[in-house]
Scaffold this motif. Sequence first.
Motif, PDB file in Angstrom:
ATOM      1  N   THR A  52       0.840  -1.197   0.000  1.00 35.25           N
ATOM      2  CA  THR A  52       0.000   0.000   0.000  1.00 35.25           C
ATOM      3  C   THR A  52       0.878   1.252   0.000  1.00 35.25           C
ATOM      4  O   THR A  52       1.744   1.398   0.859  1.00 35.25           O
ATOM      5  CB  THR A  52      -0.909   0.032   1.240  1.00 35.25           C
ATOM      6  OG1 THR A  52      -1.702  -1.165   1.256  1.00 35.25           O
ATOM      7  CG2 THR A  52      -1.814   1.249   1.223  1.00 35.25           C
ATOM      8  N   THR A  54       2.103   5.145   0.515  1.00 38.15           N
ATOM      9  CA  THR A  54       1.909   6.161   1.550  1.00 38.15           C
ATOM     10  C   THR A  54       2.252   7.527   0.973  1.00 38.15           C
ATOM     11  O   THR A  54       3.355   7.719   0.437  1.00 38.15           O
ATOM     12  CB  THR A  54       2.796   5.882   2.773  1.00 38.15           C
ATOM     13  OG1 THR A  54       2.442   4.603   3.326  1.00 38.15           O
ATOM     14  CG2 THR A  54       2.606   6.960   3.842  1.00 38.15           C
ATOM     15  N   ALA A 130      -3.152   7.015   2.808  1.00 37.06           N
ATOM     16  CA  ALA A 130      -3.075   5.994   1.759  1.00 37.06           C
ATOM     17  C   ALA A 130      -3.301   6.588   0.380  1.00 37.06           C
ATOM     18  O   ALA A 130      -2.934   5.984  -0.628  1.00 37.06           O
ATOM     19  CB  ALA A 130      -4.091   4.891   2.035  1.00 37.06           C
TER      20      ALA A 130
END
Length: 291
Positions: A52, A54, A130
């Motif tokens: 994921t 950042t 995110a």
Amino acid sequence: MSDTSPSHSTGHSEDEIDLLDLLVVLADNIKLLVAVPICTGLLGLGAGFLLTPTYESRSVLSVPSTPSMIGQQDVIASYVRAADVLVAAGREAQIGPALTDGKLLKKMEVLVNVSVGRQDKLITLTTQGATPESAQQLNQVLWKLALPKSIPQTSDMARLNTQLTAEKERLTSGLALEASTARTLQNGSANESTARLYGELLASNSKRLERIAELEALMEGVTAKSLTQQATLPEDPIKPKKAMIAVAAGLGGGFLTLLFIFARHALRTASRNPEQAEKIRRMRQAVGLKT
């Protein structure tokens, strides 16, 4: 002399043979040494795409540089770090809606960082998310919740209001006296003391105007107008760093391959020596492997 030279020559020859043996081992396994780092590097690169991303948003606040605002930079930074502000901002920004306040606070402490410059005294707030939008939204929400805390409370507000009223009354009197003195100077009936009085009145009224502006700023508190840089909308993620992951995976794969090749070579060589073979048998037995 004739006995010493051959022994040195023999030792030197044995060292060369050992080095050559290592080079031969590497040459025999060159395909493995090339293939494994490439494969692990590609796997690391693929893992980087699966992680994921950042994103980080940044904003900068400049507190007015007035005597009454000295030290307020650290106070405002502490407002941003306050547990109630962090939790409330996390709730409003929809960060972990199902988390308890305690867990949400710990997560927010990781996502939020605020610092005060030693020289310029600028307050820098960085927030992570995110998505670019979530990082920017969290930054904006934190300022929205923290800045109102700089507004004086009821008792302090009443005190400041009293001071402001008194300063305005003094300013009104001072301006009236200034205007009267100016008319006297214009009529030409003034002396040196009148001119000196007029200069003192100008300086006094100017300071009083500055004090009134300072009191009004204190009563208003620090607002979003003091943001010299609004929360940015990031374009690129700060992590994962895919290239670094791929390089680290490739280097790690190459190092482990070297260990495997040399360990296998050492075991094969030792098996030809009865003494070394016995040691290997005891090691395998100690770790529960079949001998």
